[in-house]
Motif scaffolding. Structure first.
Motif, PDB file in Angstrom:
ATOM      1  N   UNK A  70       9.782 -33.468  29.454  1.00 12.97           N
ATOM      2  CA  UNK A  70      10.134 -33.132  28.187  1.00 12.97           C
ATOM      3  C   UNK A  70       9.026 -32.090  27.571  1.00 12.97           C
ATOM      4  N   UNK A  71       7.742 -32.473  27.947  1.00 16.61           N
ATOM      5  CA  UNK A  71       6.558 -31.659  27.620  1.00 16.61           C
ATOM      6  C   UNK A  71       6.494 -30.457  28.339  1.00 16.61           C
ATOM      7  N   UNK A  72       6.697 -30.390  29.570  1.00 16.38           N
ATOM      8  CA  UNK A  72       7.050 -29.107  30.510  1.00 16.38           C
ATOM      9  C   UNK A  72       8.342 -28.388  30.197  1.00 16.38           C
ATOM     10  N   UNK A  73       9.160 -28.805  29.454  1.00 17.71           N
ATOM     11  CA  UNK A  73      10.350 -28.110  29.399  1.00 17.71           C
ATOM     12  C   UNK A  73      11.108 -27.918  30.526  1.00 17.71           C
ATOM     13  N   UNK A  74      11.345 -29.124  31.464  1.00 15.36           N
ATOM     14  CA  UNK A  74      11.932 -29.089  32.524  1.00 15.36           C
ATOM     15  C   UNK A  74      13.348 -29.950  32.126  1.00 15.36           C
ATOM     16  N   UNK A  75      14.316 -29.214  32.708  1.00 19.86           N
ATOM     17  CA  UNK A  75      15.739 -29.863  32.336  1.00 19.86           C
ATOM     18  C   UNK A  75      16.427 -30.226  33.385  1.00 19.86           C
ATOM     19  N   UNK A  76      15.991 -29.853  34.668  1.00 21.28           N
ATOM     20  CA  UNK A  76      16.840 -30.070  35.732  1.00 21.28           C
ATOM     21  C   UNK A  76      15.891 -30.141  36.935  1.00 21.28           C
ATOM     22  N   UNK A  77      15.632 -31.279  37.616  1.00 23.34           N
ATOM     23  CA  UNK A  77      14.548 -31.207  38.586  1.00 23.34           C
ATOM     24  C   UNK A  77      14.861 -30.394  39.818  1.00 23.34           C
ATOM     25  N   UNK A  78      16.056 -30.237  40.522  1.00 22.42           N
ATOM     26  CA  UNK A  78      16.310 -29.402  41.659  1.00 22.42           C
ATOM     27  C   UNK A  78      15.867 -28.031  41.116  1.00 22.42           C
ATOM     28  N   UNK A  79      16.283 -27.398  40.107  1.00 22.52           N
ATOM     29  CA  UNK A  79      15.652 -26.116  39.643  1.00 22.52           C
ATOM     30  C   UNK A  79      14.347 -25.926  39.509  1.00 22.52           C
ATOM     31  N   UNK A  80      13.741 -26.943  38.839  1.00 16.88           N
ATOM     32  CA  UNK A  80      12.257 -27.037  38.687  1.00 16.88           C
ATOM     33  C   UNK A  80      11.384 -26.892  40.091  1.00 16.88           C
ATOM     34  N   UNK A  81      12.018 -27.837  41.029  1.00 14.74           N
ATOM     35  CA  UNK A  81      11.296 -27.852  42.246  1.00 14.74           C
ATOM     36  C   UNK A  81      11.212 -26.142  42.778  1.00 14.74           C
ATOM     37  N   UNK A  82      12.113 -25.805  42.776  1.00 10.89           N
ATOM     38  CA  UNK A  82      12.357 -24.276  43.101  1.00 10.89           C
ATOM     39  C   UNK A  82      11.267 -22.951  42.350  1.00 10.89           C
ATOM     40  N   UNK A  83      10.864 -23.719  41.249  1.00  6.28           N
ATOM     41  CA  UNK A  83       9.686 -22.971  40.494  1.00  6.28           C
ATOM     42  C   UNK A  83       8.369 -23.446  40.587  1.00  6.28           C
ATOM     43  N   UNK A  84       8.187 -24.562  41.373  1.00  2.00           N
ATOM     44  CA  UNK A  84       6.818 -25.094  41.460  1.00  2.00           C
ATOM     45  C   UNK A  84       6.195 -24.150  42.407  1.00  2.00           C
ATOM     46  N   UNK A  85       5.153 -23.809  42.071  1.00  2.00           N
ATOM     47  CA  UNK A  85       4.253 -22.830  43.201  1.00  2.00           C
ATOM     48  C   UNK A  85       4.299 -21.375  42.373  1.00  2.00           C
ATOM     49  N   UNK A  86       5.078 -21.115  41.363  1.00  2.00           N
ATOM     50  CA  UNK A  86       5.109 -19.694  40.882  1.00  2.00           C
ATOM     51  C   UNK A  86       4.701 -19.691  39.338  1.00  2.00           C
ATOM     52  N   UNK A  87       3.945 -18.565  39.154  1.00  5.15           N
ATOM     53  CA  UNK A  87       3.559 -18.323  37.930  1.00  5.15           C
ATOM     54  C   UNK A  87       2.795 -19.755  36.942  1.00  5.15           C
ATOM     55  N   UNK A  88       3.287 -20.084  35.918  1.00  6.21           N
ATOM     56  CA  UNK A  88       2.333 -21.114  35.343  1.00  6.21           C
ATOM     57  C   UNK A  88       2.604 -22.395  36.255  1.00  6.21           C
ATOM     58  N   UNK A  89       3.647 -22.434  37.216  1.00  5.61           N
ATOM     59  CA  UNK A  89       3.791 -23.567  38.209  1.00  5.61           C
ATOM     60  C   UNK A  89       3.005 -23.527  39.187  1.00  5.61           C
ATOM     61  N   UNK A  90       1.979 -22.631  39.460  1.00  4.13           N
ATOM     62  CA  UNK A  90       1.373 -22.297  40.791  1.00  4.13           C
ATOM     63  C   UNK A  90       0.519 -23.589  41.273  1.00  4.13           C
ATOM     64  N   UNK A  91      -0.215 -24.431  40.128  1.00  6.07           N
ATOM     65  CA  UNK A  91      -0.966 -25.604  40.746  1.00  6.07           C
ATOM     66  C   UNK A  91      -0.164 -26.837  40.466  1.00  6.07           C
ATOM     67  N   UNK A  92       1.119 -26.898  40.266  1.00  6.12           N
ATOM     68  CA  UNK A  92       1.738 -27.987  39.991  1.00  6.12           C
ATOM     69  C   UNK A  92       1.752 -29.053  40.926  1.00  6.12           C
ATOM     70  N   UNK A  93       1.870 -28.574  42.048  1.00  6.24           N
ATOM     71  CA  UNK A  93       1.891 -29.619  43.420  1.00  6.24           C
ATOM     72  C   UNK A  93       0.578 -29.616  44.226  1.00  6.24           C
ATOM     73  N   UNK A  94      -0.473 -28.993  43.404  1.00  2.09           N
ATOM     74  CA  UNK A  94      -1.742 -29.244  44.061  1.00  2.09           C
ATOM     75  C   UNK A  94      -2.778 -30.136  43.115  1.00  2.09           C
ATOM     76  N   UNK A  95      -2.859 -31.429  43.557  1.00  3.35           N
ATOM     77  CA  UNK A  95      -3.563 -32.390  42.763  1.00  3.35           C
ATOM     78  C   UNK A  95      -4.853 -31.732  42.091  1.00  3.35           C
TER      79      UNK A  95
END
Length: 316
Positions: A70-95
């Motif tokens: 909700x805070x990250x404005x994610x409404x569908x996990x499969x679509x969000x997974x495609x976006x992780x690693x790009x733009x503001x999501x560039x560090x999302x999967x990097x602890x």
């Protein structure tokens, strides 16, 4: 449901390659033949080894907690997974390496041990209780937490780094080329089976111990001891038989000997396969609840009964 399936498989996933074990069963003449445990090879695995009439269960989180979504404005996990690693999501999967690097767009912490505290994670994400960072499926029928939250990446029970590995190595490429269905995000099993793509579903072998009345579930037993794993050999073979499954010679030898090759990872892969089989044969309900946040964002654990609780965010 089962008539349109030809392959059942289960992977016990780890951030370590040596801890990724798979057990697979193929259908022939109305029964399933279980192969011996093997190390998981993720290269084109879903297309080549599972196929369009198969299901892969995997012991790793598939989904994110509703509060964070909700805070990250994610409404569908499969679509969000495609976006992780790009733009503001560039560090999302990097602890995050330091506490001041934690943010809504970088929620995993820490990158390595050394002074890290869960309080740092709570402060960085703006909550005052770790339960807010758990998904609803991570609570059992009594409302007790059953797993370490996804974003905390320390401790023996942590799942965050394993999730990142699985998402990047297997899920994201499969979603990119539209070669997989994700349960329950894209529908119930009955909706997805027979539609020409392999299905991936999250599982929890540790809970399935009690489904099958295994000795390993008792408080004085440990899956890490081979002698304790051997105690359940006859029961595992009995459960498999009741599910219409036969063991190939290599599989039966591993079970009887207590999984000496793959240890507790192979043991959980085998139990997870039986858990998947118990659902697709109708002996147990899949139990995905009719809740939009669960269906689209958090996901569910296949066969897990929902807890009678409602989680509400606690914001600092």
């Amino acid at each position: 449901m089962i008539k349109n399936l030809e392959v059942l498989a289960h992977a016990d996933w780890s951030s370590r390659h040596s801890g990724r074990w798979l057990v697979k069963a193929e259908r022939a003449a109305g029964r399933w033949r279980i192969r011996g445990p093997s190390l998981f090879d993720s290269r084109n695995f879903l297309r080549n080894d599972i196929g369009e009439k198969g299901i892969l269960g995997v012991d790793v989180p598939i989904g994110v907690p509703a509060y964070w979504a909700d805070q990250a404005k994610i409404y569908y996990f499969p679509q969000a997974l495609l976006e992780f690693g790009n733009l503001q999501w560039s560090d999302t999967l990097r602890p995050a390496e330091k506490k001041d690097e934690i943010s809504i767009f970088r929620p995993f912490y820490p990158a390595k041990p050394g002074g890290a505290k869960q309080a740092h994670l709570l402060n960085g994400l703006g909550v005052n209780h770790i339960d807010v960072l758990r998904r609803r499926c991570e609570f059992d029928q009594q409302g007790r937490a059953a797993a370490t939250p996804l974003f905390w990446t320390l401790g023996a029970a942590q799942v965050g780094k394993a999730a990142i590995n699985f998402w990047l190595d297997v899920l994201k490429p499969a979603i990119q080329d539209s070669s997989v269905f994700l349960w329950p995000f894209e529908g119930n099993l009955a909706d997805l089976i027979g539609r020409g793509k392999p299905i991936v579903a999250e599982t929890y072998p540790g809970e399935a111990y009690s489904w099958f009345d295994l000795e390993i579930s008792k408080s004085n037993r440990s899956k890490r001891r081979i002698e304790d794993r051997r105690l359940d050999a006859s029961r595992l073979i009995e459960v498999a038989s009741n599910l219409g499954m036969d063991l190939e010679v290599a599989a039966e030898e591993e079970v009887v000997k207590g999984f000496p090759a793959g240890g507790d990872d192979a043991f959980d892969a085998f139990v997870g396969l039986l858990a998947v089989a118990s659902v697709v044969t109708g002996q147990r309900s899949e139990f995905a609840i009719c809740d939009d946040e669960v269906r689209r964002v958090e996901g569910w654990i296949l066969g897990r009964r929902p807890a009678p609780i409602t989680l509400r965010p606690k914001i600092l």
